[in-house]
Motif scaffolding. Sequence first.
Motif, PDB file in Angstrom:
ATOM      1  N   GLY A  14     -38.230  21.563 115.282  1.00 19.31           N
ATOM      2  CA  GLY A  14     -39.068  22.713 115.669  1.00 19.31           C
ATOM      3  C   GLY A  14     -38.380  23.438 116.954  1.00 19.31           C
ATOM      4  N   ASP A  15     -38.846  24.704 116.917  1.00 14.66           N
ATOM      5  CA  ASP A  15     -38.449  25.667 118.179  1.00 14.66           C
ATOM      6  C   ASP A  15     -38.831  25.380 119.372  1.00 14.66           C
ATOM      7  OD1 ASP A  15     -36.978  27.182 116.548  1.00 14.66           O
ATOM      8  OD2 ASP A  15     -38.605  28.676 116.115  1.00 14.66           O
ATOM      9  N   ASN A  16     -40.053  24.747 119.609  1.00 21.06           N
ATOM     10  CA  ASN A  16     -40.422  24.675 120.863  1.00 21.06           C
ATOM     11  C   ASN A  16     -40.237  22.944 121.318  1.00 21.06           C
ATOM     12  OD1 ASN A  16     -41.455  27.121 120.768  1.00 21.06           O
ATOM     13  ND2 ASN A  16     -43.348  26.591 119.501  1.00 21.06           N
ATOM     14  N   ALA A  17     -39.502  22.340 120.547  1.00 21.68           N
ATOM     15  CA  ALA A  17     -39.237  20.815 121.317  1.00 21.68           C
ATOM     16  C   ALA A  17     -38.880  20.742 122.356  1.00 21.68           C
ATOM     17  CB  ALA A  17     -38.585  20.067 120.221  1.00 21.68           C
ATOM     18  N   PRO A  18     -39.105  19.840 123.536  1.00 23.92           N
ATOM     19  CA  PRO A  18     -38.539  19.666 124.663  1.00 23.92           C
ATOM     20  C   PRO A  18     -37.195  19.196 124.317  1.00 23.92           C
ATOM     21  CG  PRO A  18     -40.206  17.971 124.317  1.00 23.92           C
ATOM     22  CD  PRO A  18     -40.246  18.995 122.951  1.00 23.92           C
ATOM     23  N   GLN A  19     -36.313  19.521 125.475  1.00 23.73           N
ATOM     24  CA  GLN A  19     -34.667  19.200 125.578  1.00 23.73           C
ATOM     25  C   GLN A  19     -34.659  17.947 125.138  1.00 23.73           C
ATOM     26  OE1 GLN A  19     -32.871  21.731 125.629  1.00 23.73           O
ATOM     27  NE2 GLN A  19     -30.991  20.564 125.191  1.00 23.73           N
ATOM     28  N   GLU A  20     -35.145  16.822 125.596  1.00 26.00           N
ATOM     29  CA  GLU A  20     -34.669  15.624 125.367  1.00 26.00           C
ATOM     30  C   GLU A  20     -35.015  15.100 124.028  1.00 26.00           C
ATOM     31  OE1 GLU A  20     -37.063  16.308 127.786  1.00 26.00           O
ATOM     32  OE2 GLU A  20     -38.749  14.841 127.741  1.00 26.00           O
ATOM     33  N   VAL A  21     -35.940  15.838 123.352  1.00 23.10           N
ATOM     34  CA  VAL A  21     -36.398  15.502 122.069  1.00 23.10           C
ATOM     35  C   VAL A  21     -35.121  16.085 121.346  1.00 23.10           C
ATOM     36  CG1 VAL A  21     -37.812  15.731 119.999  1.00 23.10           C
ATOM     37  CG2 VAL A  21     -38.781  15.444 122.276  1.00 23.10           C
ATOM     38  N   VAL A  22     -34.796  17.246 121.409  1.00 22.39           N
ATOM     39  CA  VAL A  22     -33.517  17.870 120.727  1.00 22.39           C
ATOM     40  C   VAL A  22     -32.373  17.000 120.839  1.00 22.39           C
ATOM     41  CG1 VAL A  22     -32.044  19.807 120.830  1.00 22.39           C
ATOM     42  CG2 VAL A  22     -34.669  20.021 121.182  1.00 22.39           C
ATOM     43  N   GLU A  23     -32.084  16.436 122.115  1.00 25.46           N
ATOM     44  CA  GLU A  23     -30.868  15.595 122.378  1.00 25.46           C
ATOM     45  C   GLU A  23     -30.843  14.333 121.629  1.00 25.46           C
ATOM     46  OE1 GLU A  23     -28.124  16.235 123.751  1.00 25.46           O
ATOM     47  OE2 GLU A  23     -28.759  18.003 124.021  1.00 25.46           O
ATOM     48  N   ARG A  24     -32.141  13.664 121.575  1.00 26.58           N
ATOM     49  CA  ARG A  24     -32.266  12.469 120.780  1.00 26.58           C
ATOM     50  C   ARG A  24     -32.036  12.621 119.269  1.00 26.58           C
ATOM     51  NH1 ARG A  24     -37.141  10.516 122.726  1.00 26.58           N
ATOM     52  NH2 ARG A  24     -38.298  10.940 120.655  1.00 26.58           N
ATOM     53  N   ALA A  25     -32.726  13.722 118.964  1.00 31.86           N
ATOM     54  CA  ALA A  25     -32.603  13.995 117.497  1.00 31.86           C
ATOM     55  C   ALA A  25     -31.221  13.951 116.934  1.00 31.86           C
ATOM     56  CB  ALA A  25     -33.467  15.367 117.004  1.00 31.86           C
ATOM     57  N   ARG A  26     -30.510  14.964 117.917  1.00 26.47           N
ATOM     58  CA  ARG A  26     -28.992  15.380 117.602  1.00 26.47           C
ATOM     59  C   ARG A  26     -28.185  13.909 117.616  1.00 26.47           C
ATOM     60  NH1 ARG A  26     -26.325  19.861 118.042  1.00 26.47           N
ATOM     61  NH2 ARG A  26     -27.774  20.847 119.185  1.00 26.47           N
ATOM     62  N   PRO A  76     -25.291  29.362 110.126  1.00 26.31           N
ATOM     63  CA  PRO A  76     -25.843  29.433 111.406  1.00 26.31           C
ATOM     64  C   PRO A  76     -26.955  29.005 111.638  1.00 26.31           C
ATOM     65  CG  PRO A  76     -25.755  31.632 110.072  1.00 26.31           C
ATOM     66  CD  PRO A  76     -25.234  30.547 109.242  1.00 26.31           C
ATOM     67  N   ILE A  77     -27.362  27.835 111.244  1.00 26.91           N
ATOM     68  CA  ILE A  77     -28.874  27.253 111.374  1.00 26.91           C
ATOM     69  C   ILE A  77     -28.416  25.923 112.053  1.00 26.91           C
ATOM     70  CG2 ILE A  77     -30.293  26.001 110.313  1.00 26.91           C
ATOM     71  CD1 ILE A  77     -29.677  28.002 107.988  1.00 26.91           C
ATOM     72  N   ASP A  78     -29.047  25.634 113.199  1.00 29.02           N
ATOM     73  CA  ASP A  78     -29.164  24.353 113.697  1.00 29.02           C
ATOM     74  C   ASP A  78     -30.107  23.362 113.208  1.00 29.02           C
ATOM     75  OD1 ASP A  78     -29.029  22.328 115.318  1.00 29.02           O
ATOM     76  OD2 ASP A  78     -29.088  23.423 117.381  1.00 29.02           O
ATOM     77  N   PRO A  79     -29.272  22.325 112.457  1.00 29.59           N
ATOM     78  CA  PRO A  79     -30.224  21.459 111.807  1.00 29.59           C
ATOM     79  C   PRO A  79     -31.085  20.751 112.734  1.00 29.59           C
ATOM     80  CG  PRO A  79     -27.840  20.660 111.887  1.00 29.59           C
ATOM     81  CD  PRO A  79     -27.967  22.017 112.425  1.00 29.59           C
ATOM     82  N   VAL A  80     -30.802  20.549 113.828  1.00 29.83           N
ATOM     83  CA  VAL A  80     -31.742  19.746 114.805  1.00 29.83           C
ATOM     84  C   VAL A  80     -33.146  20.642 115.143  1.00 29.83           C
ATOM     85  CG1 VAL A  80     -31.757  18.723 117.152  1.00 29.83           C
ATOM     86  CG2 VAL A  80     -29.733  18.845 115.881  1.00 29.83           C
ATOM     87  N   ILE A  81     -32.812  21.968 115.441  1.00 24.06           N
ATOM     88  CA  ILE A  81     -33.818  22.789 115.559  1.00 24.06           C
ATOM     89  C   ILE A  81     -34.660  23.048 114.483  1.00 24.06           C
ATOM     90  CG2 ILE A  81     -34.773  24.977 116.335  1.00 24.06           C
ATOM     91  CD1 ILE A  81     -33.204  23.828 118.631  1.00 24.06           C
ATOM     92  N   ALA A  82     -34.159  23.041 113.140  1.00 24.74           N
ATOM     93  CA  ALA A  82     -34.753  22.886 111.963  1.00 24.74           C
ATOM     94  C   ALA A  82     -35.644  21.800 111.564  1.00 24.74           C
ATOM     95  CB  ALA A  82     -33.906  23.116 110.807  1.00 24.74           C
ATOM     96  N   ALA A  83     -35.093  20.565 112.238  1.00 26.93           N
ATOM     97  CA  ALA A  83     -36.152  19.432 112.270  1.00 26.93           C
ATOM     98  C   ALA A  83     -37.104  19.141 113.082  1.00 26.93           C
ATOM     99  CB  ALA A  83     -35.112  18.369 112.210  1.00 26.93           C
TER     100      ALA A  83
END
Lengths: 276, 337
Positions: B43-55, B34-41
């Motif tokens: 960070g918790d406070n990254a903006p949504q588009e950064v998270v999407e790009r990383a994914r 139950p760990i989101d590798p994207v968030i782990a990479a």
Amino acid sequence: MLVDIQNLRVSFATRTGTFEAVRGVSFQIGTEKLGIVGESGSGKSLTARALMRLLPQNARITADRLSFDGVDILKADERAMRGLRGKRAGFILQDPKYSLNPVMTIGRQVAESWRQHKGGSRKEALEAAVDLLDQVRIRDPRRVCDLYPHEVSGGMGQRVMIAMMLAPDPALLIADEPTSALDATVQAEILRLMEDLVSKRGMGLILISHDLPLVSHFCDRVAVMYSGRVMEELSAGTLAQAKHPYTKGLLNCLPSLTHPKPRLPVLSRDAAWLQS
Amino acid sequence: MTKRLNALAGLLASVGLTLLGLVIITFLIGRVMPIDPVIAAVGDNAPQEVVERARLEMGLDQPILMQFFHYVVQLLHGDLGRSILTKNPVISDIARYFPATLELATAAVIVAALIGIPLGVWAAVKQGTWIDQAIRVVCLAGHSLPVFVLAMISLLVFYAALGIAPGPGRQDIVFQDMIPHVTGLLTVDSIIAGDWDAFWDALAHMVQPVCILAYFSMAYITRMTRAFMLDALRGEYVITARAKGLSSMSVIWIHAFPNVGVQLVTVLALTYAGLLEGAVVTETVFSWPGLGQYLTVSLMNADMNPVMGATLLVGLVYVGLNLLADAVYRQLDPRVR
């Protein structure tokens, strides 16, 4: 006199007290063949093992006299016993499947027995082993030397056992049910081989078995044991004139092909036998 | 000959299947946790588009079978991904941490076997006597004392109070980074470099953790050896050996002991594999930069690439040691050949 046993007793300490498994056995034997028969638990194996002091540590041995080859077994130290075991008396166990070391080649096991008492180099010992295997009529002994016990049949395993125990030229051979684990066809062969070698070498033999007719066939004398005592000792030829009811009972309960009985009699036991 | 080839083919097939299973399990660890590798990479406070790009970059939008395929391809290229925590490729991290564990575990298993096996044999031969009881107590303590208690006491007594043992760590600060990295085993590397001061220093640092790890392993090895020997000593062939007039030394070591070889190798292989997993507590108390520490710290920080890499390595160690044990069985017992 090779073996002189007077009033031998073997007991084991148990949780609830002591259990006496052999209760006053006496016999003597020179260079002759003595058969000891009796049912399971009658103390025949323990008697033989006590003679070589091969009993578990919790066994207590007492006797008025227990001597082998003039050595007092009860007083002899471990070093003296090691001089007797193998060298003066060979001991053949029941089932070669268990009594031969499974991870050691047959040649090494026989050679070890020879070398332990005769010294000499490894090579000489191995040559002696080949010769011994030949004496117990194993074909191609050199090949068998390199085999492991699980690679040979029960009959051949018992031949190996005999070769191993005869290696140091002992004066006495103790065979503890040497054929009970073998096929009926092989049994006679092994017994004949043993008898032959024992006679040729002028050795004494103690043959332990539960097969009364078989023992009487191969031995000069027969001792019948029951519940840790010798019930009767008689020469093999006079078995038919056995006096003791237990011996008679043993003979009676054998099935016969020529005189079949509809029902075999049940062996009766009498507590009075143990009184005297 | 064909029999040999068949056996070899069978062996390769079974190893291949085991490895495939291992890779699947490792892969699932990375996905099921139950760990989101994207968030782990990011960070918790990254903006949504950064998270999407990383994914997208991490390929997590693809079907799971594709992801597994990519993971296997990566593995075959020797790429275990990058650690978020250390910023290094996992493979080079492992190359740095694993030798520390390897050195410790190897020394510990050797010490444990050299003491444990004779002790176990002795206990079996003297079954029920005070010697057996004394050995039992020593082993029971080894089983039941917590590692950290013993490690702390050892540090307190030998390092802090008496000052005869070096402190935590693999080497003195003086020798830090002085020895060129060849095998990663400090003792071996310092011998290669010809630096005997560094060698003795590395060895001295090993004494305490090795003794503590060896004590726990020894307790197990002794108990098992005793049980195996008791069984072997009850064998009929032992009576035969005694009836041949052999000394009790020969009976025990030449006849009974070789019969416990196979079982003993199993115990030793499992003990060694267990030690190679990395002894987290011991490594932590002694600040030993080993695999156990690396794995634990990564797990605590949801850094999944190192966790998967280390798991894979531990799995490989088990498979390798099992293969080795199988090969040794055949040497020790003619019935398995």
